[in-house]
Design a protein around this motif. Structure first.
Motif, PDB file in Angstrom:
ATOM      1  N   ASN A  15       0.851  -1.185   0.000  1.00  0.00           N
ATOM      2  CA  ASN A  15       0.000   0.000   0.000  1.00  0.00           C
ATOM      3  C   ASN A  15       0.892   1.242   0.000  1.00  0.00           C
ATOM      4  O   ASN A  15       1.728   1.414   0.887  1.00  0.00           O
ATOM      5  N   ILE A  16       0.718   2.094  -1.010  1.00  0.00           N
ATOM      6  CA  ILE A  16       1.581   3.268  -1.161  1.00  0.00           C
ATOM      7  C   ILE A  16       0.713   4.518  -1.110  1.00  0.00           C
ATOM      8  O   ILE A  16      -0.052   4.781  -2.037  1.00  0.00           O
ATOM      9  N   PRO A  17       0.786   5.323  -0.040  1.00  0.00           N
ATOM     10  CA  PRO A  17       0.009   6.565   0.016  1.00  0.00           C
ATOM     11  C   PRO A  17       0.519   7.586  -1.005  1.00  0.00           C
ATOM     12  O   PRO A  17       1.724   7.850  -1.070  1.00  0.00           O
ATOM     13  N   VAL A  18      -0.407   8.121  -1.813  1.00  0.00           N
ATOM     14  CA  VAL A  18      -0.010   9.036  -2.890  1.00  0.00           C
ATOM     15  C   VAL A  18      -0.961  10.229  -2.964  1.00  0.00           C
ATOM     16  O   VAL A  18      -2.067  10.210  -2.437  1.00  0.00           O
ATOM     17  N   ARG A  19      -0.474  11.255  -3.658  1.00  0.00           N
ATOM     18  CA  ARG A  19      -1.287  12.410  -4.025  1.00  0.00           C
ATOM     19  C   ARG A  19      -1.367  12.478  -5.543  1.00  0.00           C
ATOM     20  O   ARG A  19      -0.442  12.066  -6.242  1.00  0.00           O
ATOM     21  N   LYS A 108      -7.296  10.759 -19.802  1.00  0.00           N
ATOM     22  CA  LYS A 108      -6.715  11.902 -19.098  1.00  0.00           C
ATOM     23  C   LYS A 108      -5.579  11.440 -18.209  1.00  0.00           C
ATOM     24  O   LYS A 108      -5.643  10.359 -17.623  1.00  0.00           O
ATOM     25  N   SER A 109      -4.553  12.285 -18.104  1.00  0.00           N
ATOM     26  CA  SER A 109      -3.327  11.913 -17.394  1.00  0.00           C
ATOM     27  C   SER A 109      -3.198  12.647 -16.062  1.00  0.00           C
ATOM     28  O   SER A 109      -3.530  13.832 -15.962  1.00  0.00           O
ATOM     29  N   TYR A 110      -2.677  11.924 -15.059  1.00  0.00           N
ATOM     30  CA  TYR A 110      -2.444  12.504 -13.732  1.00  0.00           C
ATOM     31  C   TYR A 110      -1.075  12.052 -13.223  1.00  0.00           C
ATOM     32  O   TYR A 110      -0.687  10.900 -13.406  1.00  0.00           O
ATOM     33  N   PHE A 111      -0.355  12.964 -12.587  1.00  0.00           N
ATOM     34  CA  PHE A 111       0.890  12.615 -11.910  1.00  0.00           C
ATOM     35  C   PHE A 111       0.574  12.113 -10.507  1.00  0.00           C
ATOM     36  O   PHE A 111      -0.338  12.617  -9.845  1.00  0.00           O
ATOM     37  N   LEU A 112       1.347  11.146 -10.045  1.00  0.00           N
ATOM     38  CA  LEU A 112       1.214  10.638  -8.685  1.00  0.00           C
ATOM     39  C   LEU A 112       2.531  10.865  -7.952  1.00  0.00           C
ATOM     40  O   LEU A 112       3.601  10.570  -8.481  1.00  0.00           O
ATOM     41  N   SER A 113       2.447  11.402  -6.753  1.00  0.00           N
ATOM     42  CA  SER A 113       3.638  11.582  -5.929  1.00  0.00           C
ATOM     43  C   SER A 113       3.381  10.965  -4.562  1.00  0.00           C
ATOM     44  O   SER A 113       2.238  10.892  -4.114  1.00  0.00           O
ATOM     45  N   GLN A 115       3.036  10.431  -0.570  1.00  0.00           N
ATOM     46  CA  GLN A 115       2.800  11.223   0.625  1.00  0.00           C
ATOM     47  C   GLN A 115       3.976  11.019   1.595  1.00  0.00           C
ATOM     48  O   GLN A 115       4.926  10.297   1.300  1.00  0.00           O
ATOM     49  N   ASP A 116       3.884  11.618   2.757  1.00  0.00           N
ATOM     50  CA  ASP A 116       5.024  11.673   3.675  1.00  0.00           C
ATOM     51  C   ASP A 116       5.615  10.311   4.015  1.00  0.00           C
ATOM     52  O   ASP A 116       6.827  10.162   4.144  1.00  0.00           O
ATOM     53  N   THR A 117       4.755   9.297   4.139  1.00  0.00           N
ATOM     54  CA  THR A 117       5.254   7.992   4.587  1.00  0.00           C
ATOM     55  C   THR A 117       5.417   6.985   3.447  1.00  0.00           C
ATOM     56  O   THR A 117       5.662   5.807   3.712  1.00  0.00           O
ATOM     57  N   GLY A 118       5.286   7.434   2.197  1.00  0.00           N
ATOM     58  CA  GLY A 118       5.279   6.466   1.104  1.00  0.00           C
ATOM     59  C   GLY A 118       6.441   6.540   0.142  1.00  0.00           C
ATOM     60  O   GLY A 118       6.404   5.931  -0.931  1.00  0.00           O
ATOM     61  N   GLU A 119       7.508   7.258   0.488  1.00  0.00           N
ATOM     62  CA  GLU A 119       8.605   7.462  -0.459  1.00  0.00           C
ATOM     63  C   GLU A 119       9.306   6.158  -0.834  1.00  0.00           C
ATOM     64  O   GLU A 119       9.568   5.891  -2.009  1.00  0.00           O
ATOM     65  N   LYS A 120       9.607   5.324   0.146  1.00  0.00           N
ATOM     66  CA  LYS A 120      10.344   4.091  -0.134  1.00  0.00           C
ATOM     67  C   LYS A 120       9.514   3.119  -0.963  1.00  0.00           C
ATOM     68  O   LYS A 120      10.011   2.545  -1.948  1.00  0.00           O
ATOM     69  N   ALA A 121       8.243   2.931  -0.591  1.00  0.00           N
ATOM     70  CA  ALA A 121       7.379   2.028  -1.350  1.00  0.00           C
ATOM     71  C   ALA A 121       7.143   2.557  -2.760  1.00  0.00           C
ATOM     72  O   ALA A 121       7.060   1.789  -3.736  1.00  0.00           O
ATOM     73  N   TYR A 122       7.034   3.877  -2.901  1.00  0.00           N
ATOM     74  CA  TYR A 122       6.869   4.499  -4.217  1.00  0.00           C
ATOM     75  C   TYR A 122       8.080   4.204  -5.099  1.00  0.00           C
ATOM     76  O   TYR A 122       7.951   3.802  -6.261  1.00  0.00           O
ATOM     77  N   ALA A 123       9.271   4.412  -4.548  1.00  0.00           N
ATOM     78  CA  ALA A 123      10.497   4.163  -5.301  1.00  0.00           C
ATOM     79  C   ALA A 123      10.641   2.685  -5.670  1.00  0.00           C
ATOM     80  O   ALA A 123      11.127   2.341  -6.755  1.00  0.00           O
ATOM     81  N   LEU A 124      10.173   1.789  -4.781  1.00  0.00           N
ATOM     82  CA  LEU A 124      10.239   0.352  -5.048  1.00  0.00           C
ATOM     83  C   LEU A 124       9.352  -0.028  -6.229  1.00  0.00           C
ATOM     84  O   LEU A 124       9.782  -0.748  -7.149  1.00  0.00           O
ATOM     85  N   LEU A 125       8.110   0.458  -6.249  1.00  0.00           N
ATOM     86  CA  LEU A 125       7.199   0.165  -7.362  1.00  0.00           C
ATOM     87  C   LEU A 125       7.730   0.748  -8.659  1.00  0.00           C
ATOM     88  O   LEU A 125       7.693   0.092  -9.709  1.00  0.00           O
ATOM     89  N   ARG A 126       8.264   1.944  -8.618  1.00  0.00           N
ATOM     90  CA  ARG A 126       8.803   2.577  -9.819  1.00  0.00           C
ATOM     91  C   ARG A 126       9.952   1.770 -10.406  1.00  0.00           C
ATOM     92  O   ARG A 126      10.007   1.540 -11.633  1.00  0.00           O
ATOM     93  N   SER A 127      10.862   1.307  -9.564  1.00  0.00           N
ATOM     94  CA  SER A 127      12.006   0.527 -10.057  1.00  0.00           C
ATOM     95  C   SER A 127      11.560  -0.824 -10.612  1.00  0.00           C
ATOM     96  O   SER A 127      12.070  -1.275 -11.646  1.00  0.00           O
ATOM     97  N   ALA A 128      10.595  -1.457  -9.944  1.00  0.00           N
ATOM     98  CA  ALA A 128      10.112  -2.759 -10.403  1.00  0.00           C
ATOM     99  C   ALA A 128       9.436  -2.643 -11.760  1.00  0.00           C
ATOM    100  O   ALA A 128       9.625  -3.493 -12.648  1.00  0.00           O
TER     101      ALA A 128
END
Length: 319
Positions: A15-19, A108-113, A115-128
């Motif tokens: 679970n990756i918290p995003v905006r 339609k396109s949206y950027f996802l970034s 949230q405060d506690t999701g940086e590591k999980a976000y980077a993991l999904l992006r690399s995978a």
């Protein structure tokens, strides 16, 4: 950027918290429609052609037109009963190859970034996703509507792209006058066409392409501004601005004859009511007092004038 949605990306137990942020914007130059006589912007009202009057929002209901002039009525309670559960999650259902999805499906396109506690999980999904070359097919609920979407990479950002459902893409069979796929072609013509395509093939560079019409239109507007070819709409008086003095006067007039709280309004004095007749002796006494008052006032004025003249003479002598 303005955050349009907050939630999380979920796939499996991750679970990756995003905006979410809108990725694109239209840059078209839009015009306002003005009244030719006074250059005032035109307003559009909701009119009922049957009642021949403007309709307030509270008088409007929903209806689905299943036949010309025949409607099924739908109210708020009907919609609330079937509104999908507002889940703050982008649920990835499958992973596929990007090449398998035709661009006609993209909406339609949206950027996802993160949230405060999701940086590591976000980077993991992006690399995978980068290593596998796959994109995720997901479902997301936004504005009480469930949408189909894909999760893919754009540069070093994870992007959500809403896509159309299959029944929202019209079948090619509905397009009129399409030539058959088996139309006979001359071999030399086909060879020349393929060579021409090969010669014109280059790496895609979006910066190379510009909206020339928009650029020319912007220049035209700037030239007109420099030449002062402009029109100004007249100022429309605000109907909710109240003159305090006028409001007080009207209030006094409307409450005339009623027991009122004393109010002092200047500079206009309140007219006095006619006094009752008094005895002759009283009238004579009042006249004598008034005469003495006027005499005293006159003497005071003379004294003030004399003093002023004396001061002026002294000033002139000293100079």
């Amino acid at each position: 950027m303005h955050t349009v949605w907050k939630g999380s990306i979920s796939f499996g137990l991750v679970n990756i918290p995003v905006r979410m942020f809108t990725a694109t914007e239209e840059r078209d130059i839009r015009f306002r429609q003005l009244h030719k006589e006074c250059n005032t912007p035109i307003k559009y009202t909701k009119m009922c052609p049957h009642c021949q009057r403007e309709v307030d929002t509270s008088e409007i209901v929903r209806g689905f037109e299943y036949e010309k002039g025949h409607f099924v009525m739908i109210d708020d309670e009907d919609l609330e009963a079937i509104t999908p559960e507002t889940r703050r999650a982008i649920e990835i259902l499958d992973f596929v190859d990007l090449s398998e999805i035709d661009p006609v499906y993209f909406h339609k396109s949206y950027f996802l970034s993160p949230q405060d506690t999701g940086e590591k999980a976000y980077a993991l999904l992006r690399s995978a996703m980068e290593q596998t070359g796959k994109i995720g097919v997901a479902q997301v609920t936004m504005r009480n509507r469930q949408s189909l979407a894909v999760i893919r990479l754009y540069e070093h950002c994870i992007m959500l792209e809403t896509i159309f459902y299959p029944d929202e893409v019209r079948p090619v069979s509905q397009v009129p006058a399409l030539p058959e796929a088996t139309v006979p072609l001359a071999e030399n013509e086909l060879k020349m066409a393929t060579e021409l395509i090969s010669n014109m093939t280059i790496p895609f560079d979006p910066a190379k392409y510009t909206d020339e019409y928009r650029s020319d239109l912007q220049k035209l507007i700037e030239k007109k501004l420099e030449g002062q070819e402009i029109a100004t709409a007249p100022t429309v008086a605000r109907t909710n601005v109240i003159d305090l003095m006028q409001a007080l006067k009207e209030s006094l007039e409307s409450t005339a004859g009623q027991a009122a709280v004393p109010i002092k309004i200047e500079p206009e004095p309140t007219p006095s009511k006619p006094a009752r007749k008094r005895t002759t002796a009283a009238s004579s006494s009042e006249k004598e007092q008034a005469s003495k008052k006027e005499t005293a006032t006159g003497q005071k004025k003379k004294t003030t004038t004399s003093t002023t003249k004396t001061l002026r003479k002294k000033k002139a002598t000293s100079v």
